[in-house]
Write a protein that holds these residues in place. Structure first.
Motif, mmCIF file in Angstrom:
data_model
loop_
_atom_site.group_PDB
_atom_site.id
_atom_site.type_symbol
_atom_site.label_atom_id
_atom_site.label_comp_id
_atom_site.label_asym_id
_atom_site.label_seq_id
_atom_site.Cartn_x
_atom_site.Cartn_y
_atom_site.Cartn_z
ATOM 1 N N THR A 53 0.850 -1.194 0.000
ATOM 2 C CA THR A 53 0.000 0.000 0.000
ATOM 3 C C THR A 53 0.888 1.247 0.000
ATOM 4 O O THR A 53 1.825 1.351 0.804
ATOM 5 N N GLN A 55 1.159 5.595 -0.318
ATOM 6 C CA GLN A 55 0.532 6.910 -0.221
ATOM 7 C C GLN A 55 1.250 7.871 -1.167
ATOM 8 O O GLN A 55 2.463 7.906 -1.235
ATOM 9 N N ASN A 96 -7.559 0.708 -6.423
ATOM 10 C CA ASN A 96 -7.378 2.160 -6.451
ATOM 11 C C ASN A 96 -7.910 2.837 -5.190
ATOM 12 O O ASN A 96 -7.420 3.898 -4.787
ATOM 13 N N SER A 99 -5.199 2.199 -2.698
ATOM 14 C CA SER A 99 -3.850 2.426 -3.258
ATOM 15 C C SER A 99 -2.935 1.236 -2.952
ATOM 16 O O SER A 99 -1.793 1.401 -2.545
#
Length: 330
Positions: A53, A55, A96, A99
């Protein structure tokens, strides 16, 4: 009114400037990996999924890379949603909303063991990475650097090494052929290195290394210990009786390593001499006397010699009136 308008313009200018700074910082913020899957332990044939994951990924490429056991050999597997390798067992999926980029491998094989790295390529010299280890349960196998044969002189120390691969890490133990007691006195020794501080000829023979980890069958390997020592000679029958005209067999038991030269003597004369024909450390050598006459009776010497020493024993051939027939008289 003129002063009020000027204050409003200044306030708006400051607000726009701050907004611009916030937007600039947001655009300039680097990607961060916030989650990577924990270590996986799987069986051969299973399916596994690794999740990464991120960011603020933006438009940077995200790659999955396989790091092999030595961590030097690297194999790129995917870039974003596209596979780089042609292997139908691998697939990549992207969520999505969270993420999260996921790498899936089905029908796992032993060769899939290693580290899987989630990598964000920011520039040639700037990467953001996180990795997860995959371990495949596999049965034990004995390594090539395990002791298979060793030669040692009596009285010297010796070590037998047993190494094994597998996952979980195999447990290793030692025992002797036919459950003979180990030099330490026990029937089984647990550990990869079996040490014998002061080896004796009785310690020679076959030792068995056993590796097990609960996956599949245990693995085994033999280690043969050869102990070099001076000959030991004993008479099978110290006194052998036979009548004249018949055959007598004189025998001596020889223990020695390496092979000794065995000879028979009578009254200072050498009657027979030859290197042992057997590979055994323990054997019987014999001397046949055919059609015995009066001069054949007396004391014989059986002698054995190797580089570590000489030993001998005596066998007396005496006369009997009645023939002694072991198999047949002649």
């Amino acid at each position: 009114m003129k002063m009020k308008r000027t204050s409003t313009i200044v306030f708006l200018g400051v607000a726009c400037c701050c907004l611009a700074r916030i937007q600039f910082a947001s655009c300039d913020e680097s990607p961060v990996i916030t989650h990577i899957s924990k270590e996986k332990i799987q069986e051969i044939g299973d399916e596994v999924e690794f999740n990464c994951t991120v960011q603020n990924l933006q438009d940077y490429p995200l790659l999955w890379i396989k790091l092999h056991k030595d961590r030097q050999d690297r194999s790129p597997l995917s870039s974003n949603t596209a596979l780089i390798i042609r292997d139908s067992r691998f697939s990549v999926h992207v969520d999505n909303e969270t993420s999260t980029n996921s790498l899936r491998i089905k029908d796992l094989q032993e060769a899939d063991t290693g580290f899987y790295q989630c990598q964000i390529l920011i520039s040639v010299d700037n990467k953001v990475t996180a990795e997860v280890e995959l371990q495949i349960r596999r049965p034990p196998t004995i390594s090539s650097n395990t002791t298979r044969s060793v030669n040692v002189t009596e009285g010297k120390p010796v070590e037998l090494h047993c190494n094994a691969d597998g996952f979980p890490v195999p447990r290793i133990s030692w025992k002797r052929e036919n459950d003979i007691l180990l030099p330490s006195g026990g029937a089984i020794y647990h550990g990869s290195v079996l040490k014998i501080e002061n080896i004796h000829r009785d310690d020679r023979g076959l030792y068995l290394c056993i590796a097990e980890n609960g996956v599949g069958e245990e693995a085994r390997a033999n280690a043969t210990v050869h102990v070099a020592f001076a000959p030991v000679v004993t008479a099978i029958r110290p006194r052998v009786g036979q009548a004249q005209g018949y055959t007598a067999t004189l025998e001596c038991k020889v223990e020695a390593h390496p092979k000794p030269v065995v000879s028979w003597h009578k009254a200072g004369a050498e009657l027979k001499k030859e290197t042992a024909k057997t590979d055994d450390d323990d054997f019987v050598d014999s001397l046949l006397r055919y059609s015995i006459g009066a001069a054949d009776f007396g004391e014989y010497i059986c002698r054995a010699e190797n580089q570590y020493g000489i030993a001998e024993t005596k066998v007396e051939l005496f006369e009997t009136i009645i023939p002694v027939c072991v198999n047949t008289c002649g």
